[in-house]
Design a protein around this motif. Structure first.
Motif, short mmCIF file in Angstrom:
data_model
loop_
_atom_site.label_atom_id
_atom_site.label_comp_id
_atom_site.label_asym_id
_atom_site.label_seq_id
_atom_site.Cartn_x
_atom_site.Cartn_y
_atom_site.Cartn_z
N THR A 148 65.58 -15.11 28.29
CA THR A 148 66.61 -14.07 28.28
C THR A 148 66.03 -12.65 28.30
OG1 THR A 148 66.74 -14.29 25.86
CG2 THR A 148 68.40 -15.47 27.17
N PHE A 149 64.76 -12.49 27.93
CA PHE A 149 64.12 -11.17 28.02
C PHE A 149 64.18 -10.63 29.44
CE2 PHE A 149 60.53 -8.38 28.81
CZ PHE A 149 60.55 -7.52 27.71
N GLN A 194 66.54 -10.46 31.42
CA GLN A 194 67.76 -9.70 31.69
C GLN A 194 67.49 -8.20 31.68
OE1 GLN A 194 71.38 -12.06 29.58
NE2 GLN A 194 69.65 -11.63 28.25
N ILE A 195 66.63 -7.78 30.75
CA ILE A 195 66.39 -6.35 30.60
C ILE A 195 65.62 -5.78 31.79
CG2 ILE A 195 64.15 -6.24 29.38
CD1 ILE A 195 65.60 -4.39 27.35
N TYR A 243 68.87 -8.74 23.40
CA TYR A 243 68.78 -9.45 24.67
C TYR A 243 70.06 -10.19 25.05
CZ TYR A 243 63.95 -8.40 23.63
OH TYR A 243 62.79 -7.74 23.29
N THR A 244 71.23 -9.62 24.71
CA THR A 244 72.47 -10.11 25.31
C THR A 244 72.61 -9.42 26.67
OG1 THR A 244 73.74 -8.38 24.21
CG2 THR A 244 73.62 -10.52 23.11
N ALA A 258 71.22 -5.72 27.42
CA ALA A 258 69.99 -5.73 28.22
C ALA A 258 70.16 -4.92 29.51
CB ALA A 258 69.58 -7.16 28.54
#
Length: 508
Positions: free
Chosen positions: A74-75, A77-78, A242-243, A247
């Motif tokens: 999910t990181f 996403q940013i 990290y939503t 993000a």
């Protein structure tokens, strides 16, 4: 397995080679324009790789695989937000910079709001870089100390001694080519060092793929890319970095600030000396950075499979941050381990050289030249710029050693990655807000800009988990670090605009 003599020879040869190539690539420096902007311009593709290398520290090399090892994807996403933000910089910020001959990002603020605003922004940049790069340089010592200790040659040394050794060696080698070569040496060596550390990462991927245990399958949750976070409460949602919404929006605004207002990165784009080239370098740097993060996250998943999903403590490590370092020393062939450690040095030096040159350029043009060097010759300016570069090298070394001493005082170790990003994000809000006020709002004058700038910095203190927030009654409203810049810049713009209305400012 431990480091062989060949591994140590590889590291020494690399460090000597970096200093030599850096000096060779710099050319002759006769003025500050040569020293800080590369004379008549540097190719956009070289600047593109320099931007990415500048953003990449040893911490990225070591800690991003650990993020995937201990969590999921999910990181990433940013990093999509980073690309969006850089497109905004290319379309809205860079044309403003190229309208006149600007040597630093903060020259724009002087033209719009006067010398006071420029000095405030430039000083904030310097303080931010001093703290954030002190953390980054110290963080470099952590994986290097682990590797050197596991390697055997320095097993009798204490943590602090190993940290100080790593910090001093990296700073000394980097200072050699940055001091003499200026921005041209920095950019070209960033390019070389990016090839080295990406090459090292790809070698690690090859070794991992060839040695994965049979029968172990990667759990499906490790491949999660998107986290909507809609099942959280509002308080939990804004504290989770990290939503998807946080993000994307936070990443875009952070990148808008870091690549649009931070002299560390703006200086590279100005070195192209051409708007179209600068825009290409800026946008493509976001895409390359996203691919680079994906590579390091992929290494984390491969490490998870290699160690069959066991926790860090089960393989004798204090934290997951040490898992890639353990693999480098214990599993890679003789000579290759030395090359990977050289890649760690490469990532560290590319970031440090960029910081030294940008700090020196901002100090020279924003603080020294306007007040003390108005009548200097070009030779005198160049000599002073080099002295300032040397001074910042000493200051950054002291800052890194200070963080090392704090780290070793005992207790729970801080999250160094988020500490460094948090420091930068905190002050980026004030800087971005000031730039937005100047670019898109015609009424605010210098007083309104300064009021908004300092209101943004002060207000954020109460939204960041720390000693200031602990003074508030009840439970504080803590926000995730990607939102620091967004919230800070909004406060600056809103406060500055309200001030202009109340004061009846009429700046045209």
């Amino acid at each position: 397995m431990q480091f062989s003599v060949i591994d140590y020879i590889v590291i020494v040869v690399y460090l000597v080679g970096v200093a030599f190539l850096g000096l060779k690539s710099s050319g002759k420096q006769t003025s500050n324009k040569d020293y800080f902007l590369g004379g008549e311009g540097i190719p956009w593709w070289a600047v593109l790789f320099s931007i990415v290398a500048t953003e990449t520290s040893t911490l990225t090399f070591i800690s991003i695989p650990a993020v995937a090892y201990g969590g999921n994807l999910t990181f990433l996403q940013i990093t999509v937000g980073y690309v969006i933000g850089r497109i905004g910089v290319a379309l809205f910020f860079l044309p403003k910079y190229y309208e006149g001959e600007l040597f630093t990002a903060y020259t724009f603020l002087e033209k719009r709001f006067g010398a006071g605003m420029r000095n405030a922004a430039s000083s904030t940049f310097m303080i931010t870089r001093l703290l954030a790069d002190g953390v980054r340089l110290f963080a470099t010592a952590i994986p290097l100390a682990i590797i050197l200790r596991l390697g055997g040659a320095f097993s009798g040394w204490g943590d602090l001694e190993l940290y100080i050794l790593s910090i001093c060696v990296i700073t000394a080698i980097t200072l050699v080519y940055t001091f003499f070569g200026g921005i041209k040496a920095v950019v070209w060596m960033d390019f070389v060092q990016m090839i080295v550390y990406i090459g090292g990462a790809l070698i690690a991927v090859g070794v991992l793929l060839g040695n994965l245990p049979a029968g172990f399958e990667l759990p499906a949750e490790k491949l999660q890319l998107v986290n909507l976070g809609f099942d959280m409460s509002f308080r939990e949602f804004i504290a989770q970095p990290y939503t998807l919404i946080t993000a994307l929006v936070g990443g875009a605004v952070f990148s808008l600030a870091s690549h649009g207002t931070d002299q560390l990165l703006v200086q590279r784009v100005l070195a192209t000396r051409n708007l179209k080239s600068g825009q290409k370098a800026m946008i493509w740097s976001g895409i390359v950075a996203m691919l680079q993060f994906a590579l390091f996250m992929g290494i984390g998943l491969l490490l998870y499979m290699f160690y069959e999903g066991v926790s860090a403590t089960e393989i004798g490590l204090a934290t997951t941050d040490e898992v890639f370092a353990k693999f480098i020393v214990e599993q890679l062939p003789v000579g290759v381990s030395g090359l990977i450690v050289a890649a760690l040095f490469a990532a560290a030096m590319s970031s440090l050289s960029s910081s030294l040159n940008s700090l020196a350029s901002s100090t020279t043009y924003d603080l020294y030249k306007p007040y003390f060097g108005k009548n200097n010759t070009e030779a005198e300016d160049l000599s002073m710029s080099r002295k300032i570069t040397m001074g910042w090298g000493i200051i950054l070394t002291a800052s890194a050693v200070f963080f090392a001493i704090l780290q070793l005082q005992g207790g729970e170790r801080p999250a160094i990655v988020e500490l460094g990003l948090g420091i930068a994000s905190y002050t980026y809000g004030g800087l971005l807000g000031a730039f937005l006020l100047g670019m898109f709002f015609s009424k605010p004058d210098k007083t309104d800009a300064l009021i908004g700038f300092f209101c943004g910095l002060i207000a954020l203190l109460f939204m960041v988990q720390g000693p200031i927030q602990n003074l508030l009654p009840g439970d504080g409203l803590a926000i995730a670090w990607p939102l620091y810049t967004l919230v800070g810049s909004l406060i600056v713009v809103i406060t500055g605009s309200i001030s202009a209305i109340l004061r009846g400012s009429k700046h045209a």
